[in-house]
Motif scaffolding. Sequence first.
Motif, mmCIF file in Angstrom:
data_model
loop_
_atom_site.group_PDB
_atom_site.id
_atom_site.type_symbol
_atom_site.label_atom_id
_atom_site.label_comp_id
_atom_site.label_asym_id
_atom_site.label_seq_id
_atom_site.Cartn_x
_atom_site.Cartn_y
_atom_site.Cartn_z
ATOM 1 N N PRO A 294 15.498 16.689 4.167
ATOM 2 C CA PRO A 294 14.157 16.302 3.712
ATOM 3 C C PRO A 294 13.502 15.338 4.679
ATOM 4 C CG PRO A 294 15.807 15.043 2.529
ATOM 5 C CD PRO A 294 16.563 15.994 3.416
ATOM 6 N N ALA A 295 12.186 15.307 4.695
ATOM 7 C CA ALA A 295 11.443 14.349 5.513
ATOM 8 C C ALA A 295 11.623 12.941 4.962
ATOM 9 C CB ALA A 295 9.968 14.719 5.544
ATOM 10 N N GLY A 296 11.582 11.969 5.850
ATOM 11 C CA GLY A 296 11.668 10.574 5.424
ATOM 12 C C GLY A 296 13.009 9.949 5.734
ATOM 13 N N GLY A 297 13.198 8.760 5.225
ATOM 14 C CA GLY A 297 14.413 8.011 5.477
ATOM 15 C C GLY A 297 14.282 7.129 6.708
ATOM 16 N N HIS B 26 7.213 17.694 -0.116
ATOM 17 C CA HIS B 26 5.803 17.451 0.190
ATOM 18 C C HIS B 26 5.511 17.315 1.676
ATOM 19 C CE1 HIS B 26 4.866 16.919 -4.084
ATOM 20 N NE2 HIS B 26 6.049 16.326 -4.162
ATOM 21 N N ASP B 27 6.531 17.356 2.511
ATOM 22 C CA ASP B 27 6.349 17.265 3.961
ATOM 23 C C ASP B 27 7.269 18.276 4.636
ATOM 24 O OD1 ASP B 27 4.531 14.847 4.401
ATOM 25 O OD2 ASP B 27 6.071 14.013 3.073
ATOM 26 N N PRO B 28 6.908 18.688 5.853
ATOM 27 C CA PRO B 28 7.763 19.634 6.579
ATOM 28 C C PRO B 28 9.170 19.073 6.779
ATOM 29 C CG PRO B 28 5.634 19.388 7.660
ATOM 30 C CD PRO B 28 5.695 18.330 6.612
ATOM 31 N N GLN B 29 10.168 19.953 6.710
ATOM 32 C CA GLN B 29 11.547 19.540 6.939
ATOM 33 C C GLN B 29 11.816 19.386 8.435
ATOM 34 O OE1 GLN B 29 13.070 22.656 3.664
ATOM 35 N NE2 GLN B 29 14.750 21.597 4.705
ATOM 36 N N PRO B 30 12.409 18.262 8.858
ATOM 37 C CA PRO B 30 12.725 18.109 10.279
ATOM 38 C C PRO B 30 13.887 18.998 10.739
ATOM 39 C CG PRO B 30 13.541 16.239 9.034
ATOM 40 C CD PRO B 30 12.727 17.052 8.085
ATOM 41 N N ALA B 31 14.693 19.474 9.815
ATOM 42 C CA ALA B 31 15.822 20.349 10.127
ATOM 43 C C ALA B 31 16.220 21.065 8.842
ATOM 44 C CB ALA B 31 16.992 19.539 10.679
ATOM 45 N N PRO B 32 16.964 22.164 8.957
ATOM 46 C CA PRO B 32 17.405 22.861 7.736
ATOM 47 C C PRO B 32 18.177 21.913 6.816
ATOM 48 C CG PRO B 32 17.850 24.205 9.670
ATOM 49 C CD PRO B 32 17.420 22.859 10.176
ATOM 50 N N PRO C 145 0.827 -1.214 0.000
ATOM 51 C CA PRO C 145 0.000 0.000 0.000
ATOM 52 C C PRO C 145 0.858 1.259 0.000
ATOM 53 C CG PRO C 145 -0.819 -1.593 1.610
ATOM 54 C CD PRO C 145 0.486 -2.126 1.116
ATOM 55 N N GLY C 146 0.520 2.179 -0.865
ATOM 56 C CA GLY C 146 1.245 3.439 -0.951
ATOM 57 C C GLY C 146 2.561 3.365 -1.691
ATOM 58 N N ALA C 147 2.874 2.208 -2.301
ATOM 59 C CA ALA C 147 4.170 2.055 -2.957
ATOM 60 C C ALA C 147 4.365 3.006 -4.128
ATOM 61 C CB ALA C 147 4.345 0.616 -3.431
ATOM 62 N N THR C 148 3.268 3.444 -4.721
ATOM 63 C CA THR C 148 3.381 4.338 -5.889
ATOM 64 C C THR C 148 2.778 5.713 -5.617
ATOM 65 O OG1 THR C 148 1.300 3.496 -6.807
ATOM 66 C CG2 THR C 148 3.322 2.364 -7.461
ATOM 67 N N SER C 149 2.578 6.066 -4.362
ATOM 68 C CA SER C 149 1.871 7.317 -4.053
ATOM 69 C C SER C 149 2.770 8.553 -4.089
ATOM 70 C CB SER C 149 1.198 7.203 -2.679
ATOM 71 O OG SER C 149 2.180 7.000 -1.668
ATOM 72 N N TYR C 150 4.070 8.394 -3.875
ATOM 73 C CA TYR C 150 4.936 9.576 -3.873
ATOM 74 C C TYR C 150 5.016 10.144 -5.281
ATOM 75 C CZ TYR C 150 8.811 12.715 -2.922
ATOM 76 O OH TYR C 150 9.580 13.836 -2.785
ATOM 77 N N PRO C 151 4.825 11.460 -5.458
ATOM 78 C CA PRO C 151 4.696 12.020 -6.806
ATOM 79 C C PRO C 151 5.989 12.124 -7.605
ATOM 80 C CG PRO C 151 4.477 13.742 -5.153
ATOM 81 C CD PRO C 151 4.481 12.440 -4.411
ATOM 82 N N SER C 152 7.164 12.096 -6.955
ATOM 83 C CA SER C 152 8.454 12.173 -7.660
ATOM 84 C C SER C 152 8.506 13.345 -8.642
ATOM 85 C CB SER C 152 8.748 10.850 -8.395
ATOM 86 O OG SER C 152 9.022 9.810 -7.496
ATOM 87 N N ASP C 153 8.135 14.522 -8.164
ATOM 88 C CA ASP C 153 8.120 15.699 -9.040
ATOM 89 C C ASP C 153 9.218 16.701 -8.694
ATOM 90 O OD1 ASP C 153 7.209 16.589 -6.621
ATOM 91 O OD2 ASP C 153 5.246 17.266 -7.335
ATOM 92 N N GLY C 154 10.126 16.303 -7.785
ATOM 93 C CA GLY C 154 11.217 17.194 -7.422
ATOM 94 C C GLY C 154 10.859 18.249 -6.394
#
Length: 462
Positions: A96-99, A87-93, A75-84
Amino acid sequence: MNWRHFLLINVLGGLPGTLAVPKAKRADGPSISVPPIVSHPTSLPHTSFTGTPTTTGAERASSVGTGIPTLGPAPGATSYPSDGKLHDPQPAPYTPAGGLGTNGTTPIYNAKSDFDYESLALALYQEYIELDLFHDGLARFSVADFTAAGLTAEDRFLIEFMADQEAGHATMITNILGAQAPKQCVYNYPYTTVQEFIDFCQKLTRFGESGVYGFLNHLDSREAATLLLQSITTEARQQMIFRQFEGLFPMPVWFEVGVPQSWAWTLLAPYISYCPANQTRLIWQNFPALYIENQPNPFRVNGSSALNETLPGGGMNTLSSRNVTGADSCLNKTVGEDCSPAITRNRTNPLSYPGRTVTLSWDAPGKPVGPNNSYITNSTAGTPAYVLWASQLNVTYSTLTTSGNASRGTTVQPDLSTYAGDPALNGTIFIAITDSDDFVTPFNISSVNSHIVAGPALYQAG
């Protein structure tokens, strides 16, 4: 001189099989206390096992399921738009979000599942045989033997240094696994010449490297995966060096293939004679051995003309050089034919080619192999019908012709490319006999294991 030194050490008084990063240490000079490497005798017997095994079969749990289901995309494997865009708030300067493992928690370098432990234990078995193998070749052959093969004192020192690297790799994995980590065993090698030793090393490091690539990104412990990646990149360089020692083009592919743990264990186990008492056992399957009767021989001027020129053993199909002499030998020949050690070689006659008929034979299941003859080859597949070719990013199949023979057949080497300009079947690749041509990709290639009749074998495509 003021500098900081970061070092991975065992946590004293902590959980067994756990590594952590201590605080940075400050030093005013080059002398720093470092942990010792694992104990590893460099002089061991190299004989076959002659006793009776006290335990047989792979390690198994009290409950074993019927198989892993074939599911669609998560589920959600293809949901990320990959548009450069973000899409989510940055946890630090500049972050990027995620990982995974990026939320600030302290890394703990340990096994976090049975999958982790069994995979890392397999990797440790591999590191130990390489450690012994490199020492054995240096001890078994004389300076004159190496010189006749075109290898100098500097080349011998490089092999010795690669053995030192394996001691470091074994230490690192042992510290992750803890007190029950596998120990060094006694091994039995089939080579009798320097050329055969180099080819054995080239093939052993091939499945050692590819066997880790196959499970690395599946490990639950991202921390352990990081360390293992840093060791396997060294192994990749070793494999390339042995190709250069063999007069082969060092890296004839765009991508290195990853294969399942059971493939690596199948290829490795036949060369382990016996291990210490109470040695940690492995869960992985040992498939019946697959033999390539016309395995291309890199020591021949016309390597593809070889017939029955491999050494006894499992599916490694190591070259036999002892009967290749005179005009047939490519050692010290002219450009286009020469296979003397070099940074790179281009051969006029390819070792293999699309459309080449490949003759194969294979064992029936039920043969004792591996440490103390305590593992039994097994297959859950049906009637042999295809030959699977695993190389680079591709898994493809060719039809197997058996003419009613249950343990022998022929196939034709396929003609395909990974991308335009990159022939997929090149270098030292993997083949296996299967009962079906199921679709698999690099990330789920282990799904084919239940369909393997015999193999894998290492095919010297280039």
